[in-house]
Design an enzyme around this catalytic site. Structure first.
Site, mmCIF file in Angstrom:
data_model
loop_
_atom_site.group_PDB
_atom_site.id
_atom_site.type_symbol
_atom_site.label_atom_id
_atom_site.label_comp_id
_atom_site.label_asym_id
_atom_site.label_seq_id
_atom_site.Cartn_x
_atom_site.Cartn_y
_atom_site.Cartn_z
ATOM 1 N N GLY A 220 59.203 16.598 22.679
ATOM 2 C CA GLY A 220 60.478 15.905 22.537
ATOM 3 C C GLY A 220 61.651 16.818 22.828
ATOM 4 O O GLY A 220 61.574 17.719 23.675
ATOM 5 N N SER A 221 62.728 16.625 22.097
ATOM 6 C CA SER A 221 63.970 17.324 22.412
ATOM 7 C C SER A 221 63.946 18.818 22.132
ATOM 8 O O SER A 221 64.849 19.536 22.555
ATOM 9 C CB SER A 221 65.136 16.680 21.647
ATOM 10 O OG SER A 221 65.390 15.379 22.154
ATOM 11 N N THR A 222 62.913 19.314 21.423
ATOM 12 C CA THR A 222 62.839 20.767 21.265
ATOM 13 C C THR A 222 62.638 21.449 22.620
ATOM 14 O O THR A 222 63.022 22.612 22.794
ATOM 15 C CB THR A 222 61.693 21.186 20.319
ATOM 16 O OG1 THR A 222 60.441 20.699 20.829
ATOM 17 C CG2 THR A 222 61.927 20.625 18.918
ATOM 18 N N PHE A 223 62.067 20.716 23.593
ATOM 19 C CA PHE A 223 61.869 21.295 24.924
ATOM 20 C C PHE A 223 63.195 21.493 25.659
ATOM 21 O O PHE A 223 63.255 22.230 26.641
ATOM 22 C CB PHE A 223 60.923 20.420 25.758
ATOM 23 C CG PHE A 223 60.468 21.091 27.034
ATOM 24 C CD1 PHE A 223 59.419 22.000 27.014
ATOM 25 C CD2 PHE A 223 61.091 20.817 28.242
ATOM 26 C CE1 PHE A 223 59.014 22.631 28.185
ATOM 27 C CE2 PHE A 223 60.687 21.436 29.415
ATOM 28 C CZ PHE A 223 59.637 22.356 29.379
ATOM 29 N N LYS A 224 64.248 20.856 25.181
ATOM 30 C CA LYS A 224 65.558 21.046 25.808
ATOM 31 C C LYS A 224 66.015 22.498 25.743
ATOM 32 O O LYS A 224 66.856 22.917 26.541
ATOM 33 C CB LYS A 224 66.587 20.114 25.163
ATOM 34 C CG LYS A 224 66.346 18.640 25.487
ATOM 35 C CD LYS A 224 67.229 17.707 24.671
ATOM 36 C CE LYS A 224 66.907 16.244 24.990
ATOM 37 N NZ LYS A 224 67.617 15.291 24.123
#
Length: 491
Positions: A220-224
């Site tokens: 999810g957004s942790t990959f941002k």
């Protein structure tokens, strides 16, 4: 000698030669195979004839041994077995061994070749053979905070904590878990019954799965954080406060599909800092598509994606695909599509940022000891890669600190400590039909800028109210408690 006698002599000579060849074949060529044959009971009896060495945390054993009746003189015991199972694994008289118990079996049983000289002296002096010890890098307080946090949450999940400057694993928790003591013996009534209850076919919670190392989740957004690193490293943006060229709505390249944000967010032409603070899908999806598949993959690989890690326990390879269409790259760059990561991998991402762009190889065995406590082998920290320059890592640190100070990661704030982090809520199931995964990655910094700990937390809670699932709400408080445990231990 007459002809019939000569023939008999030759025949007998051939029989003797065949016997010698067969004897040497069995004793030498097949020695290892016979020694390790599961049906060779003498080997198993010898293996359990003396107490096994211990696995050590904070100078104290988390394992032990117990005298038993029967052919096997001793069996393994564990202290807080369920909490430590993802680290120790199990050793069982009936079912073998895994993880540290298997990898370091030679040291723990005293059969390692490096102990040959000592074992020879002990044999000559009549001293009973003993096993050596495995000294881990684990932090007991951090492990307890991680395990208790997952247990309190009540769903499935995992926590990994690393020391960014060395790669030492400080916590490695998985829930639900199991107590290896329950399967350490060979009783059909107790151990075999307990083993059956732990198997996935009989227990859908799969308590023996090491979620920290073997399960891959959409991050999810942790990959941002990875996408932000790629944007800085490949020159898409120069700093955190430069406006991006991101229309709202943004239609993914090559499609007619808009990439949606989670709510009415200020994402139009948002700076990278603001986009990370409120978690703009459009900004990071477009950034990934603009950077391109090859460069995104290059950055992901530098953080450890696509390769198995050995700690020495094997960790599954995290996934970032090649040969994707631009729209697929956009989705992958916000941690969806095919992107998948272990909790260890996302802790490595956070640790690399905290360590000014240098990623250290993660490891959990600090030292192997002989029974005399002499050091047999010491692990030295090892640089794995350099995903970012120090300058860009410090820019990304400031962005992650904004997320915690004034964004979605406020639940990870620690009084008097600088904390950086990123929340994530990842889709789960076909068409996102199941409850999403809640993620949080973070690090804590001392006043001198050094970072004692980086953490990744993932929660799978099938019973939670869907609208209440968020990385900031479910995962961040656990990360906070783990970081506090490490910080307090160093004061």
């Amino acid at each position: 000698m007459n002809k019939p006698l000569r023939r008999v002599a030759i025949f007998c000579g051939l029989l003797m030669l065949a016997l010698l060849v067969r004897n040497n074949w069995i004793q030498y060529a097949q020695a290892d195979k016979l020694r390790t044959d599961e049906k060779n009971r003498r080997v198993a009896i010898e293996r359990y004839a003396s107490p096994r060495g211990d696995i050590i945390v904070d100078g104290e054993p988390i394992t032990g041994h117990k005298a038993t009746d029967g052919d096997f003189a001793y069996k393994r015991t564990y202290k807080d077995g369920a909490m430590w199972a993802p680290v120790t694994g199990y050793v069982s008289q009936a079912f073998g061994a895994n993880q540290l118990e298997a990898i370091e079996d030679g040291i723990l049983t005293g059969n390692d070749d490096r102990l040959f000289f000592r074992n020879t002296l002990d044999m000559l002096t009549g001293k009973k053979k003993e096993g050596g010890n495995v000294v881990t890098t684990l932090n007991g307080a951090a492990q307890r905070a991680a395990y208790e946090g997952l247990k309190k949450q009540g769903g499935k999940g995992s926590v990994v904590a690393l020391e960014p400057s060395t790669g030492k694993i400080l916590a490695l928790a998985s829930f639900p878990s199991y107590d290896p003591s329950t399967i350490a013996g060979n009783s059909l009534k107790t151990d075999a019954k307990a083993w059956d209850k732990l198997q996935k076919k009989n227990n859908p919670n799969d308590p023996m799965l090491n979620r920290a190392l073997r399960e891959v989740y959409p991050p999810g957004s942790t990959f941002k954080v990875v996408t932000a690193a790629a944007a800085l490293e490949h020159g898409l943006v120069e700093d955190a406060d430069e406006k991006t060229d991101t229309p709202l709505p943004w239609v993914m390249t090559g499609t007619r599909t808009e990439l949606k944000n989670d709510g009415d967010l200020p994402c139009k032409d948002a700076t990278l800092r603001e986009a990370l603070r409120v978690s703009c899908n459009t900004v990071f999806g477009k950034a990934g598509a603009d950077i391109g598949n090859d460069k995104m993959l290059e950055t992901a690989k530098k953080f450890g994606f696509t390769e198995e890690q050995f700690t020495p326990v094997r960790s599954s390879a995290s996934v970032f695909s090649e040969n994707m269409e631009p729209s697929q790259v956009a989705l992958s760059s916000i941690g969806q599509f095919n992107t998948a990561a272990t909790p260890l991998q996302m802790a490595m991402v956070s640790a690399a940022v905290a360590n000014n762009g240098t990623l250290m190889k993660p490891y959990m065995v600090d030292e192997l000891q002989a029974p005399s406590l002499d050091t047999v082998e010491k692990t030295d920290p090892e640089k794995l890669s350099e995903p970012m320059s120090a300058k860009n890592a410090q820019i990304l640190q400031s962005m992650m600190e904004t997320v915690v100070n004034d964004g979605t990661g406020k639940n990870a704030q620690i009084s008097g400590v600088t904390v950086g982090g990123k929340t994530g809520t990842a889709q789960h199931g076909e068409n996102n039909s199941k409850n999403p995964y809640a993620w949080f990655i973070s690090y804590a910094k001392n006043s001198d800028g050094s970072s004692p700990v980086a953490v990744a937390v993932v929660i799978e809670d099938e019973n939670a109210v869907r609208g209440e699932i968020s990385g900031g709400g479910l995962a961040a408080p656990i990360a906070k408690s783990v970081m506090e445990a490490v910080i307090k231990g160093k004061q």
